[in-house]
Design a protein around this motif. Structure first.
Motif, PDB file in Angstrom:
ATOM      1  N   PRO A  79       0.965  -1.260   0.142  1.00  0.00           N
ATOM      2  CA  PRO A  79      -0.085   0.155  -0.105  1.00  0.00           C
ATOM      3  C   PRO A  79       1.036   1.256  -0.060  1.00  0.00           C
ATOM      4  O   PRO A  79       1.964   1.066   0.475  1.00  0.00           O
ATOM      5  CB  PRO A  79      -0.914  -0.051   1.476  1.00  0.00           C
ATOM      6  N   LEU A  80       0.439   2.344  -0.609  1.00  0.00           N
ATOM      7  CA  LEU A  80       1.085   3.406  -0.812  1.00  0.00           C
ATOM      8  C   LEU A  80       1.074   4.389   0.639  1.00  0.00           C
ATOM      9  O   LEU A  80       1.985   4.969   0.923  1.00  0.00           O
ATOM     10  CB  LEU A  80       0.839   4.262  -2.167  1.00  0.00           C
ATOM     11  N   GLU A  81      -0.094   4.033   1.017  1.00  0.00           N
ATOM     12  CA  GLU A  81      -0.494   5.033   2.198  1.00  0.00           C
ATOM     13  C   GLU A  81      -1.761   4.336   2.831  1.00  0.00           C
ATOM     14  O   GLU A  81      -2.617   3.762   2.311  1.00  0.00           O
ATOM     15  CB  GLU A  81      -1.143   6.226   1.528  1.00  0.00           C
ATOM     16  N   THR A  82      -1.602   4.170   4.067  1.00  0.00           N
ATOM     17  CA  THR A  82      -2.913   3.508   5.045  1.00  0.00           C
ATOM     18  C   THR A  82      -3.285   4.545   5.773  1.00  0.00           C
ATOM     19  O   THR A  82      -2.637   4.800   6.716  1.00  0.00           O
ATOM     20  CB  THR A  82      -2.276   2.101   5.589  1.00  0.00           C
ATOM     21  N   LYS A  83      -4.539   4.862   5.772  1.00  0.00           N
ATOM     22  CA  LYS A  83      -4.958   5.927   6.743  1.00  0.00           C
ATOM     23  C   LYS A  83      -6.388   5.191   7.464  1.00  0.00           C
ATOM     24  O   LYS A  83      -7.185   4.884   6.647  1.00  0.00           O
ATOM     25  CB  LYS A  83      -5.625   7.285   5.897  1.00  0.00           C
ATOM     26  N   ASN A  84      -6.382   5.060   8.620  1.00  0.00           N
ATOM     27  CA  ASN A  84      -7.646   4.514   9.211  1.00  0.00           C
ATOM     28  C   ASN A  84      -7.701   3.113   8.754  1.00  0.00           C
ATOM     29  O   ASN A  84      -6.762   2.497   8.718  1.00  0.00           O
ATOM     30  CB  ASN A  84      -8.973   5.264   9.059  1.00  0.00           C
ATOM     31  N   ARG A  85      -8.941   2.891   7.995  1.00  0.00           N
ATOM     32  CA  ARG A  85      -9.064   1.509   7.452  1.00  0.00           C
ATOM     33  C   ARG A  85      -8.954   1.518   5.833  1.00  0.00           C
ATOM     34  O   ARG A  85      -9.264   0.939   5.196  1.00  0.00           O
ATOM     35  CB  ARG A  85     -10.231   0.889   7.799  1.00  0.00           C
ATOM     36  N   LYS A  86      -8.587   2.818   5.404  1.00  0.00           N
ATOM     37  CA  LYS A  86      -8.513   3.245   4.024  1.00  0.00           C
ATOM     38  C   LYS A  86      -7.118   2.826   3.537  1.00  0.00           C
ATOM     39  O   LYS A  86      -5.982   3.085   4.216  1.00  0.00           O
ATOM     40  CB  LYS A  86      -9.013   4.536   3.555  1.00  0.00           C
ATOM     41  N   ALA A  87      -7.016   2.250   2.190  1.00  0.00           N
ATOM     42  CA  ALA A  87      -5.544   2.180   1.516  1.00  0.00           C
ATOM     43  C   ALA A  87      -5.675   2.638   0.249  1.00  0.00           C
ATOM     44  O   ALA A  87      -6.693   2.724  -0.507  1.00  0.00           O
ATOM     45  CB  ALA A  87      -5.243   0.819   1.842  1.00  0.00           C
ATOM     46  N   THR A  88      -4.274   3.456  -0.151  1.00  0.00           N
ATOM     47  CA  THR A  88      -4.280   3.738  -1.529  1.00  0.00           C
ATOM     48  C   THR A  88      -3.417   2.466  -2.229  1.00  0.00           C
ATOM     49  O   THR A  88      -2.237   2.272  -1.567  1.00  0.00           O
ATOM     50  CB  THR A  88      -3.598   4.991  -1.571  1.00  0.00           C
ATOM     51  N   VAL A  89      -3.862   1.957  -3.233  1.00  0.00           N
ATOM     52  CA  VAL A  89      -3.393   1.181  -3.913  1.00  0.00           C
ATOM     53  C   VAL A  89      -3.200   1.181  -5.499  1.00  0.00           C
ATOM     54  O   VAL A  89      -3.867   1.973  -5.952  1.00  0.00           O
ATOM     55  CB  VAL A  89      -3.719  -0.544  -3.661  1.00  0.00           C
ATOM     56  N   ASP A  90      -2.046   0.472  -6.038  1.00  0.00           N
ATOM     57  CA  ASP A  90      -2.168   0.535  -7.526  1.00  0.00           C
ATOM     58  C   ASP A  90      -2.855  -0.737  -8.009  1.00  0.00           C
ATOM     59  O   ASP A  90      -2.397  -1.917  -7.564  1.00  0.00           O
ATOM     60  CB  ASP A  90      -0.625   0.732  -7.963  1.00  0.00           C
ATOM     61  N   VAL A  91      -3.620  -0.385  -9.094  1.00  0.00           N
ATOM     62  CA  VAL A  91      -4.388  -1.886  -9.553  1.00  0.00           C
ATOM     63  C   VAL A  91      -3.126  -2.393 -10.647  1.00  0.00           C
ATOM     64  O   VAL A  91      -2.625  -1.899 -11.431  1.00  0.00           O
ATOM     65  CB  VAL A  91      -5.549  -1.239 -10.433  1.00  0.00           C
ATOM     66  N   GLU A  92      -2.977  -3.633 -10.379  1.00  0.00           N
ATOM     67  CA  GLU A  92      -2.275  -4.503 -11.293  1.00  0.00           C
ATOM     68  C   GLU A  92      -2.816  -5.133 -12.620  1.00  0.00           C
ATOM     69  O   GLU A  92      -2.319  -4.660 -13.517  1.00  0.00           O
ATOM     70  CB  GLU A  92      -1.636  -5.855 -10.529  1.00  0.00           C
ATOM     71  N   LYS A  93      -3.969  -5.698 -12.456  1.00  0.00           N
ATOM     72  CA  LYS A  93      -4.560  -6.258 -13.652  1.00  0.00           C
ATOM     73  C   LYS A  93      -5.921  -6.618 -13.575  1.00  0.00           C
ATOM     74  O   LYS A  93      -6.616  -6.629 -12.435  1.00  0.00           O
ATOM     75  CB  LYS A  93      -3.712  -7.470 -14.028  1.00  0.00           C
ATOM     76  N   TRP A  94      -6.679  -6.646 -14.630  1.00  0.00           N
ATOM     77  CA  TRP A  94      -8.144  -7.648 -14.478  1.00  0.00           C
ATOM     78  C   TRP A  94      -7.816  -9.110 -14.324  1.00  0.00           C
ATOM     79  O   TRP A  94      -6.795  -9.561 -14.886  1.00  0.00           O
ATOM     80  CB  TRP A  94      -8.903  -7.363 -15.652  1.00  0.00           C
ATOM     81  N   VAL A  95      -8.800  -9.649 -13.353  1.00  0.00           N
ATOM     82  CA  VAL A  95      -8.942 -11.096 -13.532  1.00  0.00           C
ATOM     83  C   VAL A  95     -10.114 -11.710 -14.079  1.00  0.00           C
ATOM     84  O   VAL A  95     -10.981 -10.783 -14.132  1.00  0.00           O
ATOM     85  CB  VAL A  95      -8.508 -11.528 -12.128  1.00  0.00           C
ATOM     86  N   TYR A  96     -10.254 -12.754 -14.315  1.00  0.00           N
ATOM     87  CA  TYR A  96     -11.479 -13.308 -15.147  1.00  0.00           C
ATOM     88  C   TYR A  96     -12.591 -13.195 -13.756  1.00  0.00           C
ATOM     89  O   TYR A  96     -12.454 -13.672 -12.774  1.00  0.00           O
ATOM     90  CB  TYR A  96     -11.223 -14.889 -15.479  1.00  0.00           C
ATOM     91  N   GLY A  97     -13.758 -12.588 -14.370  1.00  0.00           N
ATOM     92  CA  GLY A  97     -14.979 -12.698 -13.340  1.00  0.00           C
ATOM     93  C   GLY A  97     -15.273 -11.016 -13.345  1.00  0.00           C
ATOM     94  O   GLY A  97     -16.249 -10.981 -12.699  1.00  0.00           O
TER      95      GLY A  97
END
Ligand SMILES: C[S@@+](CC[C@H](N)C(=O)[O-])C[C@H]1O[C@@H](n2cnc3c(N)ncnc32)[C@H](O)[C@@H]1O
Length: 406
Positions: A3-21
């Protein structure tokens, strides 16, 4: 990615890819997080929730840095309705990503590294559906909500054909009238753009018959029984309960991809439906054995191939039972199973029979990968094509052409 940053229960993340579904995958401290309606490369803020399967899930991710492939969804119900998952992505990007999902699934579940090009066969990504299931609840018409059994009320659907949209509009009015049968919860609509077939589970119910008669006065073109559908240079009778491809623009292209330029003496069409491949195959092969388990589709095959009697031989049987008694390999086998794929018994028999050519048409890359893992012990993959029968959704069709190793 951490996570790039975690505040309270929130997190900032970078999306890697789509997965089937339909979901996208990101990671928090190495743990997989699944999020809907975001794109690979996007930076998102999420409030992760742990699911029963010990996965992290983000219900309503906020996009902080959008992808250049992000577009405005065309449908006002997008992200509420459970029908579409990809309307926020440009169409060319959707198909590119589906090819990546196919390669990755084959690698992960089939141990297959397919490096050749996978051509994509695509058509108009809107107005393509010829079949939908509508649900009714307290005077409202709709589809199921995303990740829910609740109703998402709608008055139109941009991936459905004009005739279906006409019916949706009429039903929105009809469902509020006193004549509306309260027992009716779900209705399947299927059209060739002139005629409309209505399917309810309780078709023999006397109220259902009265309902059809009433609807016929509201929507032009309702047919009491089977519907005639033009495709791949033929006319197919399709009865209630029989399968037919749902993308009205890609029927010819799918048949062309499956048949290729082959011709010969003997071919077997497994999971034949109403004979979509069998009928064109009859012009190329001396003998076509066409195998279908369902009674309604089997009767349609008999009717649809009546003119090719002596060339097409319909067999009502399960694929497994049919293959078990097959001793002489035909030159080619075509197999178009449902989402569950071929499975252990059918793949085992196909290995024993070892027809020189085997073409698999699959609507689920995971079961395809599992089946190919077994079949590639004697077959090599000559060509894979992705036929995008379901634009704006995570679904797609794969055609895998296999040839026997010498
Ligand atoms: C995905 S559809 C394909 C139909 C056809 N190839 C087409 O493109 O229109 C699968 C068909 O296989 C039939 N089916 C499902 N399981 C079967 C089995 N084990 N043996 C034979 N037919 C089966 C279904 O009734 C359905 O008509």
């Amino acid at each position: 990615m951490k996570p790039l940053e975690t505040k309270n229960r929130k997190a900032t993340v970078d999306v890697e890819k789509w997965v089937y579904g339909g979901d996208a995958l990101a990671r928090i401290d190495g743990q997989v997080l699944l999020a809907p309606f975001v794109l690979p490369g996007e930076r998102i803020e999420v409030e992760p929730k742990r699911t029963k399967g010990n996965l992290l899930r983000a219900r309503s991710p906020q996009v902080i840095e959008p992808s250049p492939h992000r577009v405005e969804p065309q449908c006002e119900y997008f992200a509420r309705c459970g029908g579409c998952q990809y309307q926020h992505a440009g169409y060319a990007y959707q198909t590119e990503q589906k090819v990546e999902i196919l390669r990755e699934t084959l690698r992960r579940l089939g141990a297959i590294d397919f490096d050749d090009e996978i051509p994509t066969i695509a058509g108009d990504p809107w107005r393509y559906r010829n079949r939908i299931q509508l649900h009714f609840d307290r005077g409202r018409v709709g589809f199921r909500r995303h990740n829910s059994h609740d109703l998402c009320p709608i008055t139109h659907c941009p991936i459905s054909s004009p005739k279906l949209n006409e019916a949706i509009a009429v039903l929105n009015d009809a469902v509020k009238r006193p004549e509306w049968p309260r027992f009716l919860r779900t209705l399947e609509l299927f059209t060739n753009e002139t005629d409309l077939q209505l399917n309810v589970v309780e078709t023999d119910h006397p109220i259902a018959a009265r309902f059809f008669a009433w609807c016929s006065g509201l929507i032009p073109g309702i047919v009491p029984g089977s519907l005639q559908y033009q495709g791949a240079g033929h006319t197919f009778r399709i009865s209630r309960g029989s399968f037919f491809q749902v993308n009205r623009f890609l029927i010819d292209a799918l048949v062309a991809e499956v048949l290729g330029d082959r011709e010969g003496r003997s071919v077997v069409d497994l999971y034949a439906g109403v004979g979509l491949f069998s009928l064109p195959l009859a012009a190329r092969f001396t003998r076509v054995e066409t195998i279908e388990r369902g009674l309604s589709a089997y009767r349609d095959i008999e009717a649809n191939t009546a003119a090719a009697v002596g060339r097409v031989f319909p067999v009502r049987a399960s694929t497994e039972d049919y293959l078990r008694q097959l001793t002489t390999p035909p030159e080619a086998i075509i197999a178009d199973p449902p989402r569950a794929g071929l499975g252990a018994e059918a793949t085992g028999e196909l290995l024993r029979i070892s027809a020189p050519q085997l073409t698999i048409v699959s609507c689920d890359p995971a079961t395809l990968a599992r089946d190919l893992k077994v079949l590639t012990s004697v077959y090599r993959i000559e060509r894979l094509a992705l036929v995008d029968l379901f634009p704006q959704t995570f679904h797609f069709e794969t055609v895998a052409h296999l040839a026997l190793n010498h």
